[in-house]
Write a protein that holds these residues in place. Sequence first.
Motif, PDB file in Angstrom:
ATOM      1  N   GLN A 539       0.828  -1.205   0.000  1.00 27.19           N
ATOM      2  CA  GLN A 539       0.000   0.000   0.000  1.00 27.19           C
ATOM      3  C   GLN A 539       0.866   1.261   0.000  1.00 27.19           C
ATOM      4  O   GLN A 539       0.560   2.239  -0.691  1.00 27.19           O
ATOM      5  CB  GLN A 539      -0.935  -0.005   1.213  1.00 27.19           C
ATOM      6  CG  GLN A 539      -2.053  -1.049   1.101  1.00 27.19           C
ATOM      7  CD  GLN A 539      -2.861  -1.187   2.382  1.00 27.19           C
ATOM      8  OE1 GLN A 539      -2.382  -0.849   3.462  1.00 27.19           O
ATOM      9  NE2 GLN A 539      -4.075  -1.693   2.262  1.00 27.19           N
ATOM     10  N   ASN A 540       1.974   1.231   0.764  1.00 25.47           N
ATOM     11  CA  ASN A 540       2.872   2.388   0.812  1.00 25.47           C
ATOM     12  C   ASN A 540       3.522   2.636  -0.543  1.00 25.47           C
ATOM     13  O   ASN A 540       3.637   3.777  -1.003  1.00 25.47           O
ATOM     14  CB  ASN A 540       3.941   2.189   1.884  1.00 25.47           C
ATOM     15  CG  ASN A 540       3.362   2.243   3.284  1.00 25.47           C
ATOM     16  OD1 ASN A 540       2.285   2.802   3.492  1.00 25.47           O
ATOM     17  ND2 ASN A 540       4.059   1.653   4.248  1.00 25.47           N
ATOM     18  N   VAL A 541       3.981   1.557  -1.181  1.00 23.42           N
ATOM     19  CA  VAL A 541       4.625   1.682  -2.491  1.00 23.42           C
ATOM     20  C   VAL A 541       3.627   2.223  -3.508  1.00 23.42           C
ATOM     21  O   VAL A 541       3.938   3.115  -4.303  1.00 23.42           O
ATOM     22  CB  VAL A 541       5.192   0.318  -2.949  1.00 23.42           C
ATOM     23  CG1 VAL A 541       5.615   0.386  -4.424  1.00 23.42           C
ATOM     24  CG2 VAL A 541       6.368  -0.086  -2.085  1.00 23.42           C
ATOM     25  N   ASN A 542       2.388   1.678  -3.499  1.00 19.25           N
ATOM     26  CA  ASN A 542       1.375   2.133  -4.458  1.00 19.25           C
ATOM     27  C   ASN A 542       0.964   3.571  -4.216  1.00 19.25           C
ATOM     28  O   ASN A 542       0.757   4.337  -5.154  1.00 19.25           O
ATOM     29  CB  ASN A 542       0.133   1.224  -4.370  1.00 19.25           C
ATOM     30  CG  ASN A 542       0.260   0.029  -5.283  1.00 19.25           C
ATOM     31  OD1 ASN A 542       1.363  -0.308  -5.691  1.00 19.25           O
ATOM     32  ND2 ASN A 542      -0.847  -0.612  -5.597  1.00 19.25           N
ATOM     33  N   THR A 543       0.857   3.968  -2.931  1.00 17.16           N
ATOM     34  CA  THR A 543       0.493   5.342  -2.611  1.00 17.16           C
ATOM     35  C   THR A 543       1.558   6.309  -3.113  1.00 17.16           C
ATOM     36  O   THR A 543       1.272   7.349  -3.704  1.00 17.16           O
ATOM     37  CB  THR A 543       0.306   5.513  -1.090  1.00 17.16           C
ATOM     38  OG1 THR A 543      -0.704   4.608  -0.652  1.00 17.16           O
ATOM     39  CG2 THR A 543      -0.097   6.934  -0.749  1.00 17.16           C
ATOM     40  N   LYS A 544       2.855   5.961  -2.910  1.00  9.75           N
ATOM     41  CA  LYS A 544       3.964   6.808  -3.386  1.00  9.75           C
ATOM     42  C   LYS A 544       3.958   6.889  -4.907  1.00  9.75           C
ATOM     43  O   LYS A 544       4.158   7.951  -5.495  1.00  9.75           O
ATOM     44  CB  LYS A 544       5.301   6.240  -2.889  1.00  9.75           C
ATOM     45  CG  LYS A 544       6.503   7.121  -3.228  1.00  9.75           C
ATOM     46  CD  LYS A 544       7.773   6.532  -2.648  1.00  9.75           C
ATOM     47  CE  LYS A 544       8.967   7.451  -2.897  1.00  9.75           C
ATOM     48  NZ  LYS A 544       9.166   7.749  -4.303  1.00  9.75           N
ATOM     49  N   SER A 545       3.685   5.725  -5.561  1.00 16.35           N
ATOM     50  CA  SER A 545       3.648   5.705  -7.023  1.00 16.35           C
ATOM     51  C   SER A 545       2.535   6.603  -7.542  1.00 16.35           C
ATOM     52  O   SER A 545       2.729   7.362  -8.496  1.00 16.35           O
ATOM     53  CB  SER A 545       3.441   4.267  -7.519  1.00 16.35           C
ATOM     54  OG  SER A 545       3.262   4.237  -8.905  1.00 16.35           O
ATOM     55  N   ASP A 546       1.358   6.543  -6.906  1.00 19.21           N
ATOM     56  CA  ASP A 546       0.235   7.372  -7.335  1.00 19.21           C
ATOM     57  C   ASP A 546       0.541   8.858  -7.111  1.00 19.21           C
ATOM     58  O   ASP A 546       0.175   9.716  -7.931  1.00 19.21           O
ATOM     59  CB  ASP A 546      -1.039   6.986  -6.565  1.00 19.21           C
ATOM     60  CG  ASP A 546      -1.539   5.603  -6.957  1.00 19.21           C
ATOM     61  OD1 ASP A 546      -1.141   5.123  -8.029  1.00 19.21           O
ATOM     62  OD2 ASP A 546      -2.314   5.015  -6.182  1.00 19.21           O
ATOM     63  N   LEU A 547       1.253   9.173  -5.987  1.00 18.68           N
ATOM     64  CA  LEU A 547       1.603  10.557  -5.691  1.00 18.68           C
ATOM     65  C   LEU A 547       2.580  11.104  -6.728  1.00 18.68           C
ATOM     66  O   LEU A 547       2.445  12.229  -7.205  1.00 18.68           O
ATOM     67  CB  LEU A 547       2.208  10.650  -4.287  1.00 18.68           C
ATOM     68  CG  LEU A 547       2.589  12.058  -3.807  1.00 18.68           C
ATOM     69  CD1 LEU A 547       1.360  12.968  -3.777  1.00 18.68           C
ATOM     70  CD2 LEU A 547       3.247  11.990  -2.427  1.00 18.68           C
ATOM     71  N   ASP A 548       3.567  10.279  -7.113  1.00 12.53           N
ATOM     72  CA  ASP A 548       4.539  10.693  -8.135  1.00 12.53           C
ATOM     73  C   ASP A 548       3.836  10.992  -9.460  1.00 12.53           C
ATOM     74  O   ASP A 548       4.142  11.977 -10.141  1.00 12.53           O
ATOM     75  CB  ASP A 548       5.603   9.609  -8.338  1.00 12.53           C
ATOM     76  CG  ASP A 548       6.527   9.493  -7.133  1.00 12.53           C
ATOM     77  OD1 ASP A 548       6.561  10.443  -6.318  1.00 12.53           O
ATOM     78  OD2 ASP A 548       7.211   8.458  -7.011  1.00 12.53           O
ATOM     79  N   LYS A 549       2.866  10.090  -9.821  1.00 14.95           N
ATOM     80  CA  LYS A 549       2.134  10.299 -11.068  1.00 14.95           C
ATOM     81  C   LYS A 549       1.348  11.615 -11.018  1.00 14.95           C
ATOM     82  O   LYS A 549       1.297  12.372 -11.989  1.00 14.95           O
ATOM     83  CB  LYS A 549       1.171   9.122 -11.310  1.00 14.95           C
ATOM     84  CG  LYS A 549       1.857   7.827 -11.695  1.00 14.95           C
ATOM     85  CD  LYS A 549       0.837   6.721 -11.872  1.00 14.95           C
ATOM     86  CE  LYS A 549       1.516   5.392 -12.191  1.00 14.95           C
ATOM     87  NZ  LYS A 549       0.532   4.287 -12.301  1.00 14.95           N
ATOM     88  N   PHE A 550       0.747  11.930  -9.860  1.00 20.28           N
ATOM     89  CA  PHE A 550      -0.041  13.150  -9.698  1.00 20.28           C
ATOM     90  C   PHE A 550       0.846  14.394  -9.825  1.00 20.28           C
ATOM     91  O   PHE A 550       0.512  15.361 -10.505  1.00 20.28           O
ATOM     92  CB  PHE A 550      -0.757  13.131  -8.344  1.00 20.28           C
ATOM     93  CG  PHE A 550      -1.441  14.429  -8.012  1.00 20.28           C
ATOM     94  CD1 PHE A 550      -2.631  14.791  -8.635  1.00 20.28           C
ATOM     95  CD2 PHE A 550      -0.885  15.295  -7.078  1.00 20.28           C
ATOM     96  CE1 PHE A 550      -3.261  15.986  -8.329  1.00 20.28           C
ATOM     97  CE2 PHE A 550      -1.512  16.493  -6.771  1.00 20.28           C
ATOM     98  CZ  PHE A 550      -2.707  16.841  -7.390  1.00 20.28           C
ATOM     99  N   GLN A 551       2.034  14.340  -9.174  1.00 22.47           N
ATOM    100  CA  GLN A 551       2.932  15.492  -9.201  1.00 22.47           C
ATOM    101  C   GLN A 551       3.475  15.745 -10.604  1.00 22.47           C
ATOM    102  O   GLN A 551       3.609  16.885 -11.056  1.00 22.47           O
ATOM    103  CB  GLN A 551       4.078  15.286  -8.201  1.00 22.47           C
ATOM    104  CG  GLN A 551       3.608  15.374  -6.746  1.00 22.47           C
ATOM    105  CD  GLN A 551       4.701  15.021  -5.766  1.00 22.47           C
ATOM    106  OE1 GLN A 551       5.686  14.368  -6.122  1.00 22.47           O
ATOM    107  NE2 GLN A 551       4.535  15.442  -4.512  1.00 22.47           N
TER     108      GLN A 551
END
Length: 555
Positions: A539-551
Amino acid sequence: TIPNHLRIQIDTSFFEGGVPNNQESFDRGMAEFSNQFHVIAIQEPKVIEEWEKIYESPENQFSNLLSGKSEKTALQNFIESELHPRFVYFSDYKKIYGNINLNEYLREEKGERADSIEYVEEFDKAETVRNLFYLAELDMNELEEVKESPSKCIKLLNAASNRLTSKLNPAWKGDPIHVDLRYNPGNIMSVVISDVHKDGTVTNTGLLNRRAEGFKWTFSFIVNFAAETQRAELKEAILLLDEPARNLHPTQQMGISDLLKNLAGSNQVLYATHSPFMIFDYTPGNLLVVELDKRKHLSRIFYDYWNADDKTLTPILYGLSRGQVESIVDREIGTNSRPVIIVETMSDSMYLNAFDKFLQDPNISMNPLNVVAAYNKNSVLPLAIFYRNHGYRTFILLDNTEESKQISAQLVSNEFSPIQTIFFELEGKKLESIEDYIVLEDYLHPVNQTYEIKLRQEGFSNLTPEDVLSKEGKGNLKKLRKIWQEHSDDDWGKFNNEDITRYICEKIALEETSFLSDKTKDQFSSLYRLIAERIRQYQNVNTKSDLDKFQKAKA
């Protein structure tokens, strides 16, 4: 149209006995039967309404009962006209192919069958061809008049083709088809099929005989079924079919099932099947199970079908699981569901659920997970891919056998992260199976309890931890199987770890767990902690990945 579960309760002796002597006897017998009928069918108002129409009809009174040449024939006439159902049997029709020799078809229609008739393929399908033309509303005499005029012939056949297509598609499962009837030299009628897609494109146009056998069977069956039901205007009949659609793809079987379901609205449909895709009504009394009584060598019919043998029930259980399958392929459900953990065996699933209840630790509970047992090891990979591709957060729990290591490598090559693959381990040491989380002495208690009874005649004596540890092999299961192999001459058979799984899980359910030590609890707790930690990491890895995509998108 009385449902089967009511029919078997009704006492019809009044109708089977002698003709009533007078009006009073007739009225009394009818009133008693009607009262009994109302009690039995109290939950079926429509059935009661149908009976009331018969009961109150002036035509069905005592004075009309005796209108025949004799009392017996009058009663027979009454039963045949008012009570006896019409039976319609649909046989296994001949498939039609791409080309129809109209000369031979017309000979068949006139009863002039030749010894050997062939055109492209053997022509003995006159009945199916007749129904094809009936649905198309194609008059052979009219065709004979216009066949020398290409424009008139094409116009006639286009109209017939459109009528035929419109009548076949409601029963056709999947993308619609279009049927073209084309007249060719030599008095040959070609049946050409095209696939019509949702975007309006038309592909795969060609003769019917180019299609698969299942397609040709489905086409011929629907032609016959639609034609004969329309021709007869079936209502309040009993339709009999023997294993319809048995050679078809499941999607087409469901199409045939829908067709039967629609007919069941005004008729009773009775058919035999072995396919879970052909069952649309699981109501007791409507779904019957027939199995062979091996002792009496007779067939047994189960109205409460869940009491039949488990092997007989297999198609029904698959059918009952259809809703689960449909929920898996719904991406909205997958995206919003709890994570899925796929295990290699049913024993793994049983232990995970049973020890979850046994430990009662909310911090490491399996409740946030759906545990899915694969059918066997080689189904783990495709099952994991299927869940992952339909939006589920998917994890895989593996033992440390060579086969499982290969599965792990295949998962990585199919873009599963190492976080999603979990191997059995304890304090950094790899474990061969989930049973190795149970202290050996604890595990031997159910082993001895089970086999002391099963192998009493074969000289089984209680095993000790020393007996097991003295054998070669990784893990307790392999060591126990080694002991059983050494006693093969004593008829011990094979060691069945699933019997022990059932024993342990049953004792946990009954809260009779004194044989399980605190050490076993602690070791199983470590497995749950490992699973919980992997889910958090993912979940942490996916959340970071989604945040990077958003930024990146924002930049």
